[in-house]
Design a protein around this motif. Sequence first.
Motif, short mmCIF file in Angstrom:
data_model
loop_
_atom_site.label_atom_id
_atom_site.label_comp_id
_atom_site.label_asym_id
_atom_site.label_seq_id
_atom_site.Cartn_x
_atom_site.Cartn_y
_atom_site.Cartn_z
N VAL A 9 101.59 92.89 68.18
CA VAL A 9 101.38 91.60 68.83
C VAL A 9 102.38 90.62 68.23
O VAL A 9 102.84 90.79 67.10
N ARG A 10 102.70 89.60 68.95
CA ARG A 10 103.60 88.57 68.43
C ARG A 10 102.82 87.63 67.52
O ARG A 10 101.59 87.58 67.55
N ALA A 11 103.59 86.90 66.75
CA ALA A 11 102.97 85.93 65.84
C ALA A 11 102.19 84.90 66.66
O ALA A 11 102.69 84.38 67.67
N GLY A 12 100.98 84.65 66.27
CA GLY A 12 100.14 83.69 66.98
C GLY A 12 99.28 84.33 68.06
O GLY A 12 98.38 83.68 68.58
N GLU A 13 99.54 85.55 68.45
CA GLU A 13 98.71 86.22 69.45
C GLU A 13 97.59 86.96 68.74
O GLU A 13 97.71 87.36 67.58
N THR A 14 96.52 87.19 69.45
CA THR A 14 95.41 87.96 68.92
C THR A 14 95.33 89.26 69.70
O THR A 14 95.27 89.27 70.92
N GLY A 15 95.33 90.36 68.95
CA GLY A 15 95.30 91.67 69.59
C GLY A 15 93.88 92.18 69.71
O GLY A 15 93.07 92.01 68.81
N TYR A 16 93.57 92.77 70.83
CA TYR A 16 92.25 93.35 71.07
C TYR A 16 92.41 94.80 71.50
O TYR A 16 93.31 95.14 72.25
N ILE A 17 91.50 95.62 71.03
CA ILE A 17 91.43 97.00 71.49
C ILE A 17 90.05 97.18 72.09
O ILE A 17 89.05 97.02 71.40
N VAL A 18 90.00 97.50 73.35
CA VAL A 18 88.73 97.65 74.05
C VAL A 18 88.37 99.12 74.08
O VAL A 18 89.14 99.94 74.56
N GLN A 19 87.20 99.42 73.55
CA GLN A 19 86.74 100.80 73.60
C GLN A 19 85.62 100.88 74.63
O GLN A 19 84.61 100.21 74.51
N GLY A 20 85.83 101.71 75.62
CA GLY A 20 84.86 101.79 76.70
C GLY A 20 84.06 103.07 76.63
O GLY A 20 84.12 103.83 75.67
N ASP A 21 83.26 103.27 77.67
CA ASP A 21 82.43 104.46 77.76
C ASP A 21 83.25 105.71 78.10
O ASP A 21 82.73 106.82 78.00
N ALA A 22 84.47 105.53 78.48
CA ALA A 22 85.29 106.67 78.87
C ALA A 22 85.60 107.56 77.67
O ALA A 22 85.88 108.74 77.81
N GLU A 23 85.52 107.00 76.50
CA GLU A 23 85.82 107.78 75.30
C GLU A 23 84.63 108.69 74.99
O GLU A 23 83.48 108.28 75.05
N ASP A 24 84.89 109.88 74.64
CA ASP A 24 83.85 110.86 74.36
C ASP A 24 83.19 110.55 73.01
O ASP A 24 83.84 110.14 72.06
N ASP A 25 81.88 110.72 72.93
CA ASP A 25 81.16 110.45 71.68
C ASP A 25 81.62 111.37 70.57
O ASP A 25 81.70 110.97 69.41
N ALA A 26 81.89 112.60 70.89
CA ALA A 26 82.33 113.56 69.87
C ALA A 26 83.67 113.12 69.27
O ALA A 26 83.86 113.18 68.06
N ASP A 27 84.59 112.65 70.12
CA ASP A 27 85.87 112.16 69.62
C ASP A 27 85.66 110.94 68.72
O ASP A 27 86.32 110.81 67.69
N ARG A 28 84.78 110.05 69.13
CA ARG A 28 84.52 108.85 68.34
C ARG A 28 83.95 109.23 66.97
O ARG A 28 84.38 108.70 65.94
N ARG A 29 83.00 110.18 66.95
CA ARG A 29 82.43 110.61 65.68
C ARG A 29 83.49 111.27 64.79
O ARG A 29 83.54 111.02 63.59
N ASP A 30 84.32 112.08 65.41
CA ASP A 30 85.38 112.73 64.63
C ASP A 30 86.32 111.70 64.02
O ASP A 30 86.73 111.81 62.87
N ARG A 31 86.65 110.68 64.79
CA ARG A 31 87.55 109.65 64.28
C ARG A 31 86.90 108.86 63.14
O ARG A 31 87.53 108.56 62.13
#
Length: 163
Positions: free
Chosen positions: A115-137
Amino acid sequence: MAAERERFSTATRLRALGEQAAAQVYRAQNRRLRHGPRRNRLTGRAALLALVLCSLVVALAYPTRTYVSQRSDIAEERRKLTETEERVAELRELKARLQDPAYVEQLAREHLHYVRAGETGYIVQGDAEDDADRRDREEADRDAADRAWYRTFFDGLDRADRS
């Protein structure tokens, strides 16, 4: 009487033709008897010619097979060359795009989440992500504190490549 003369002359002609045919048959029989029995049509020259032809066929079989094989190899190499030239063209196009700072910035924002200076970065995690992958991460993140930094770094690259 003229008809009788014509008939006589026809009979005479037929007799003369018969005598000529008999003479030809007699000469042919005498010729056959003088030269002995009729020889076989397959002479030594014909046998030698057949042997030479068979030898040529056998001698040329391997070079012909090699020639055909090499022709197919050449066709395959030409196909590979065409594919390689297409790949080189794609890479040249990518190189030209990477010379553009706006494109590089876009890639950094998408893949590295810059992100540029002064911007705020967001990462949106939705339901499309598998629970198993999330647990592994999450488990990998907990283990990351106990591992060397470069292992964590390479694991992160591997995860980015998979997604």
